[in-house]
Design an enzyme around this catalytic site. Structure first.
Site, mmCIF file in Angstrom:
data_model
loop_
_atom_site.group_PDB
_atom_site.id
_atom_site.type_symbol
_atom_site.label_atom_id
_atom_site.label_comp_id
_atom_site.label_asym_id
_atom_site.label_seq_id
_atom_site.Cartn_x
_atom_site.Cartn_y
_atom_site.Cartn_z
ATOM 1 N N CYS B 85 0.838 -1.202 0.000
ATOM 2 C CA CYS B 85 0.000 0.000 0.000
ATOM 3 C C CYS B 85 0.877 1.258 0.000
ATOM 4 O O CYS B 85 1.515 1.561 -0.995
ATOM 5 C CB CYS B 85 -0.957 -0.048 1.179
ATOM 6 S SG CYS B 85 -2.318 1.122 1.047
ATOM 7 N N HIS B 194 -3.474 -5.684 1.201
ATOM 8 C CA HIS B 194 -2.688 -5.903 2.423
ATOM 9 C C HIS B 194 -2.605 -7.375 2.818
ATOM 10 O O HIS B 194 -3.447 -7.851 3.587
ATOM 11 C CB HIS B 194 -3.334 -5.134 3.582
ATOM 12 C CG HIS B 194 -3.181 -3.653 3.469
ATOM 13 N ND1 HIS B 194 -2.221 -2.952 4.150
ATOM 14 C CD2 HIS B 194 -3.861 -2.744 2.732
ATOM 15 C CE1 HIS B 194 -2.313 -1.655 3.853
ATOM 16 N NE2 HIS B 194 -3.309 -1.504 2.996
ATOM 17 N N GLU B 196 -0.706 -8.633 4.971
ATOM 18 C CA GLU B 196 -0.449 -8.768 6.411
ATOM 19 C C GLU B 196 -1.738 -8.730 7.229
ATOM 20 O O GLU B 196 -1.723 -9.085 8.402
ATOM 21 C CB GLU B 196 0.526 -7.675 6.886
ATOM 22 C CG GLU B 196 -0.090 -6.313 7.177
ATOM 23 C CD GLU B 196 -0.392 -5.496 5.924
ATOM 24 O OE1 GLU B 196 -0.444 -6.092 4.819
ATOM 25 O OE2 GLU B 196 -0.608 -4.278 6.041
#
Lengths: 96, 225
Positions: B85, B194, B196
């Site tokens: 991002c 994302h 994560e």
């Protein structure tokens, strides 16, 4: 001291959704004659000494490295003609 | 294996990135934007967020932070770097990846789970996936529309450097549905969604994102054995 102006605009081929949103608002306000809006950025940079050729070239270098992203933006650099003079909505009429 | 996670002023997802590193069996190492020091890490993650308040352009100020003066030459020399991002935006601003991220076509900030197709499984960060594998991971960005000139896009496609693509069309207007790309050697990868935030079912929509971190950790485990 002098003032140098850097104008940064998205390249013509880059989609500008912000400009389109402003265009839509223009039409809603009755400004039907507005047929296109592109939104950009303006930097007013104060420098020591006069805005000579060397200063403008240095600021152009700064613009290409930091102020604009040459992948998506074009920029132009010029010395401010009337340093410090501002147009606000209240002063527009007086300025003609 | 030690994986550095850089914190800039305005980073949001450094903690989740560090957690994903731990889940992948590697050790996260905190890196600070103001330090000219990578602390000897084996790979680096630039996390999501709004570094320096997104002032000027997303990633434009972070690009010139002290830690980047170390990271850019290290990445060019082969250090694996993942930009997520805002991290992707920083990698583009730093010219470690081509192109730029521009405002979403619909102007709205988009927060939703998206499906991605993994197209390049040769990068340091995606070698644990299968070619064509579909992932469901969150997208959350206002300036996530990947943009580059046609010649660059053609080159990315021809050389297999589109790493992940939106499987059901880009919700943000990204050129050719590109969600993530890699550098010429596959060590540097940037993507808008994302991974994560999708490392286990308890806190994410899936565990699909863990593969990014396991890929780089696994490669080092193999090299060390």
């Amino acid at each position: 001291m002098a003032r140098v102006i850097v104008d940064v605009m998205l390249k013509p081929e880059i989609h500008d959704p912000q400009g389109e949103a402003v265009l839509g608002a223009c039409h809603r306000l009755g400004f039907g004659q507005v047929s296109g809006v592109r939104q950009g950025k303006r930097f007013e940079i104060e420098i020591d000494g006069p805005a000579g050729e060397a200063s403008l070239a240095a600021i152009a270098g700064l613009a290409g490295e930091l102020l604009a992203n040459p992948v998506i933006e074009d920029f132009s650099v010029h010395a401010a003609e009337l340093p410090g003079r501002r147009h606000s909505p209240g002063s527009l009429r007086a300025c003609g | 294996m030690r994986i550095g996670v850089v914190t800039f002023p305005g980073s949001l997802d450094d903690q989740d990135a560090a957690r994903a590193v731990r889940y992948a069996g590697a050790r996260p190492v905190k890196l600070w934007h103001a330090d000219r020091d990578l602390r000897g890490v084996d790979a680096v993650i630039l996390p999501g967020g709004f570094s320096y308040g997104d002032y000027l352009r997303c990633g434009a100020i972070a690009r010139f932070s002290p830690v980047m003066s170390e990271l850019v030459p290290a990445a060019r020399a082969g250090l694996p770097v993942l930009g997520i991002c805002n991290g992707f935006q920083i990698l583009c601003e730093a010219h470690l990846l081509p192109g730029a991220l521009t405002r979403n076509a619909g102007l709205r900030f988009i927060t939703r789970d998206v499906r991605l197709t993994v197209e390049n499984t040769r990068t340091a960060w995606t070698r644990g996936y299968g070619a064509g594998q579909e992932l469901t991971i969150p997208l959350k960005s206002g300036e996530g529309a990947y943009t580059a000139d046609e010649a660059t896009l053609d080159e990315l496609e021809a050389t297999g450097r589109v790493v992940v693509r939106y499987a059901a069309g880009a919700p943000n207007g990204a050129a050719r549905g590109i969600a993530g790309i890699c550098g010429e050697t596959g060590g540097v990868v940037g993507l808008m969604p994302h991974p994560e935030h999708a490392i286990e079912a308890l806190t994410g929509p899936s565990g699909d994102g863990l593969g990014f971190f396991a890929s780089v950790a696994g490669a080092f485990a193999k090299a060390a054995s």
